[in-house]
Design a protein around this motif. Structure first.
Motif, short mmCIF file in Angstrom:
data_model
loop_
_atom_site.label_atom_id
_atom_site.label_comp_id
_atom_site.label_asym_id
_atom_site.label_seq_id
_atom_site.Cartn_x
_atom_site.Cartn_y
_atom_site.Cartn_z
N GLU A 37 0.91 -1.59 -0.12
CA GLU A 37 0.07 -0.23 -0.11
C GLU A 37 0.81 1.20 -0.01
O GLU A 37 0.59 2.23 -0.58
CB GLU A 37 -0.98 -0.02 1.10
CG GLU A 37 -2.07 -1.12 1.16
CD GLU A 37 -2.92 -1.34 2.37
OE1 GLU A 37 -4.08 -1.54 2.25
OE2 GLU A 37 -2.12 -1.02 3.39
N LYS A 40 2.25 1.96 -3.40
CA LYS A 40 1.13 2.44 -4.17
C LYS A 40 0.77 3.78 -4.12
O LYS A 40 0.45 4.83 -4.75
CB LYS A 40 -0.21 1.71 -3.94
CG LYS A 40 -1.38 1.94 -4.88
CD LYS A 40 -2.51 0.94 -4.55
CE LYS A 40 -3.66 1.52 -5.50
NZ LYS A 40 -4.96 0.70 -5.14
N LEU A 41 0.80 4.20 -2.83
CA LEU A 41 0.66 5.57 -2.31
C LEU A 41 1.74 6.63 -2.81
O LEU A 41 1.64 7.65 -3.14
CB LEU A 41 0.76 5.61 -0.65
CG LEU A 41 0.49 6.99 -0.07
CD1 LEU A 41 -1.09 7.63 -0.65
CD2 LEU A 41 0.57 7.11 1.55
N GLN A 42 3.09 6.18 -2.97
CA GLN A 42 4.18 6.73 -3.16
C GLN A 42 4.07 7.36 -4.59
O GLN A 42 4.55 8.39 -5.10
CB GLN A 42 5.45 5.85 -2.91
CG GLN A 42 5.78 5.62 -1.79
CD GLN A 42 6.97 4.68 -1.75
OE1 GLN A 42 7.54 4.16 -2.82
NE2 GLN A 42 7.53 4.52 -0.46
N LYS A 43 3.42 6.39 -5.56
CA LYS A 43 3.36 6.73 -7.03
C LYS A 43 2.11 7.60 -7.25
O LYS A 43 1.80 8.08 -8.41
CB LYS A 43 3.17 5.34 -7.86
CG LYS A 43 4.57 4.47 -7.60
CD LYS A 43 4.53 3.19 -8.29
CE LYS A 43 5.78 2.41 -8.09
NZ LYS A 43 5.61 1.03 -8.78
N SER A 44 1.07 7.27 -6.19
CA SER A 44 -0.19 7.99 -6.84
C SER A 44 -0.20 9.65 -6.42
O SER A 44 0.92 10.11 -5.86
CB SER A 44 -1.24 7.55 -5.73
OG SER A 44 -0.91 8.17 -4.37
N ASP A 45 -1.15 10.15 -7.05
CA ASP A 45 -1.17 11.77 -6.81
C ASP A 45 -1.14 12.14 -5.54
O ASP A 45 -0.67 13.28 -5.25
CB ASP A 45 -2.34 12.40 -7.91
CG ASP A 45 -2.07 12.21 -9.19
OD1 ASP A 45 -0.89 12.00 -9.75
OD2 ASP A 45 -3.15 12.09 -10.10
N LYS A 46 -2.28 11.52 -4.80
CA LYS A 46 -2.25 11.81 -3.36
C LYS A 46 -0.81 11.78 -2.79
O LYS A 46 -0.56 12.83 -1.69
CB LYS A 46 -3.24 10.89 -2.69
CG LYS A 46 -3.40 11.29 -1.33
CD LYS A 46 -4.51 10.27 -0.63
CE LYS A 46 -4.71 10.50 0.96
NZ LYS A 46 -5.63 9.46 1.45
N GLY A 47 -0.20 10.90 -2.81
CA GLY A 47 1.06 10.75 -1.92
C GLY A 47 2.16 11.92 -2.62
O GLY A 47 2.64 12.40 -1.82
N LYS A 48 2.09 12.22 -3.88
CA LYS A 48 3.01 13.25 -4.30
C LYS A 48 2.39 14.53 -3.81
O LYS A 48 3.34 15.38 -3.47
CB LYS A 48 3.02 13.51 -5.76
CG LYS A 48 3.57 12.01 -6.61
CD LYS A 48 3.31 12.18 -8.03
CE LYS A 48 4.13 10.95 -8.59
NZ LYS A 48 3.92 10.99 -10.07
N LYS A 49 1.19 14.59 -3.55
CA LYS A 49 0.80 15.94 -3.02
C LYS A 49 0.77 16.18 -1.39
O LYS A 49 1.39 16.99 -0.86
CB LYS A 49 -0.91 16.21 -3.47
CG LYS A 49 -1.13 16.35 -4.74
CD LYS A 49 -2.81 16.48 -4.85
CE LYS A 49 -3.21 16.70 -6.32
NZ LYS A 49 -4.50 16.82 -6.37
N THR A 310 -3.40 6.91 7.11
CA THR A 310 -4.19 7.69 6.38
C THR A 310 -5.62 8.08 6.86
O THR A 310 -6.24 8.88 6.31
CB THR A 310 -4.08 7.57 4.86
OG1 THR A 310 -4.72 6.34 4.90
CG2 THR A 310 -2.76 7.84 4.29
#
Length: 512
Positions: A37, A40-49, A310
């Motif tokens: 998980e 997955k968060l690292q690569k997502s837009d939410k993670g980058k934000k 989160t």
């Protein structure tokens, strides 16, 4: 540092599948994301934000506290006896004051360190007593409160919280505030119970804690709290495994990234090459950002998220795990301390004593009048019994008259001592000396009580802070002590007892 270790994929024999299922179930219950998980968060837009948001908030809160950090540098320097310094805005650090008259000595009579030592002694002279309250009058709840009291007494001794409190007390006295951090470390070994995982209570430097709103006095009312520190790449790769890329390189200079205190500590740091990575550990309250609407916990190494919860704080955490201790209330988030007001007086003490010593030296070796050509000056030295030749027809050398120091110089030193006593709240009685003309025991006790009253807000803050530390530690034990653990307690009369408790035994008695 890893707050709670998360499971990683391992090759295991079929006989160990059941254990793995138990470990995964326990990890899921913590509320932390597992490795898959997290990637997955690292690569997502939410993670980058999230990464961009935390980096921006870190820089903003870092800039907001610089005015107080400058005062901390000065306080630390003066407490250590390095007192001929001033803030140099050109290099954003402390610089040595230029010397005026080269013949004037620079004497340091450190009046600040005794003040600090006395305050630390008063804050840590007694072990605080704590009693847990039951959730109700039910017998089981009363038993839980009794068990929780024993657990806390055991943790206090086993985790050496007394020593941690002494480190915090020094921060309180020198900087005006201190911090403790309470957390669960699944990788730590509990030697008393022979089990993995343990409650930890650490001292944290105020330089490493950041908050956004300095107008909010209460620590718990801040929207978020950041614990920021640097770690070597090797440590990070061992701790977080394949979440950290194998080719990850250092990005910051550990000695100067968060706080450059080398000038205050008189340490020469010449290392300007990156040797570590920046770790930002964020505890965010609900409603602070739409990226974490329920609040949460995020740890990132530079731009890489390595731990996250989160949907609120991890299990066992009911608030910020970082506890604040205050000295002198200032009406703002950062309290004041005695050294803030003592520094100008300390400068004047040093200046006046230096001038008196210069006058003493001149009187011991006065200036001399002589007729030019009457003697050879280069042949004169300070040897006792020296014969000084004077050419015939010339007058003997004569000492130049020295003016006496006016009486107000000594009076000024006495006034400075009085001012230091009044500002610090440490008079003769606090130093173990009987004030002149006071002989009655009741009068001495009253004066001692009056001096102690200066520290009443600090005592109250320490009591409240330790109560919160104990409450956090017990809630973590109640959450993560799945099996029975050995609890050893030494009583006031040196009586020893050892009992076995699990987290369920103290769950309804964690209110201190």
């Amino acid at each position: 540092m890893s707050m709670i270790s998360t499971p990683s994929e391992r090759n295991m024999a079929s006989s160990e599948i059941a254990e793995l299922e138990i470990e995964v179930e326990e990890a899921v219950n913590t509320g932390l994301l597992d490795d898959a998980e997290l990637k997955k968060l690292q690569k997502s837009d939410k993670g980058k934000k999230l990464v961009d948001y935390l980096k921006k908030e870190y820089q903003k809160s870092k800039d907001a506290k610089q005015w107080r950090v400058r005062q901390w540098y000065m306080n630390m320097s003066f407490e250590r006896g390095k007192q001929y310094v001033a803030w140099d805005s050109t290099k954003s650090g402390l610089s040595q004051l230029p010397r005026g008259d080269k013949n004037t000595p620079r004497i340091t009579i450190n009046k600040i360190r005794p003040i600090v030592r006395t305050e630390i002694a008063k804050l840590t002279s007694q072990k605080p007593s704590a009693v847990c309250l039951p959730a109700s009058n039910d017998v089981e709840d009363v038993f839980a409160a009794t068990a929780a009291t024993q657990v806390w007494d055991s943790l206090y001794d086993r985790l050496n919280i007394g020593r941690t409190m002494r480190l915090v007390a020094r921060d309180i006295s020198v900087l005006g505030l201190g911090y403790m951090k309470v957390y669960w470390d699944a990788g730590k070994y509990d030697e008393w119970s022979d089990q993995d995982g343990d409650v930890c209570v650490d001292h944290i430097s105020p330089f490493n804690v950041f908050v956004p709103d300095l107008s909010i006095v209460e620590h718990e009312n801040q929207p978020y709290v950041l614990h920021v520190y640097t770690k070597p790449i090797e440590w990070l790769k061992m701790t977080y495994g394949d979440l950290i890329p194998k080719d990850k390189q250092p990005t910051v200079v550990a000695a100067t990234e968060i706080a450059d205190i080398s000038s205050a500590l008189d340490i020469r740091e010449n290392n300007s090459k990156p040797d570590a990575s920046l770790v930002i550990e964020a505890w965010v309250k609900p409603g602070t950002t739409n990226l974490l609407p329920k609040g949460g916990y995020v740890t990132m190494v530079d731009d890489i998220i390595v731990e996250a919860s989160t949907d609120g704080f991890p299990a066992g955490y009911k608030g910020f795990p970082i506890v604040k201790f205050e000295h002198i209330p200032s009406g703002q988030y950062y309290p004041a301390c005695v050294i803030d007001d003592v520094i100008p007086l300390q400068r004047e003490v040093n200046r006046t004593r230096s001038q008196r010593i210069q006058a003493k030296n001149m009187m011991a070796k006065p200036q001399v009048y002589y007729r030019e050509g009457s003697l050879t000056v280069s042949k004169i030295n300070t040897s006792p019994g020296q014969y000084i030749g004077v050419r015939p027809g010339f007058e003997y050398p004569a000492a130049a008259p020295m003016p006496q120091l006016p009486p107000y110089v000594s009076e000024e030193l006495q006034a400075l001592d009085t001012d230091l006593e009044n500002i610090s709240g440490q008079h003769e009685v606090s130093r173990g000396q009987t004030p002149p003309g006071v002989e009655a025991a009741t009068a001495i006790a009253y004066l001692q009580e009056r001096d102690d009253s200066y520290l009443a807000p600090t005592f109250a803050s320490v009591e409240e802070g330790l109560s919160r530390v104990a409450r956090c530690a017990l809630m973590l034990a109640a959450e993560y002590w799945n099996g029975e653990r050995t609890v050893k307690v030494v009583g006031d009369n040196n009586g020893f007892s050892a009992e076995m408790f699990s987290g369920a035994d103290i769950a309804k008695g964690t209110d201190i």
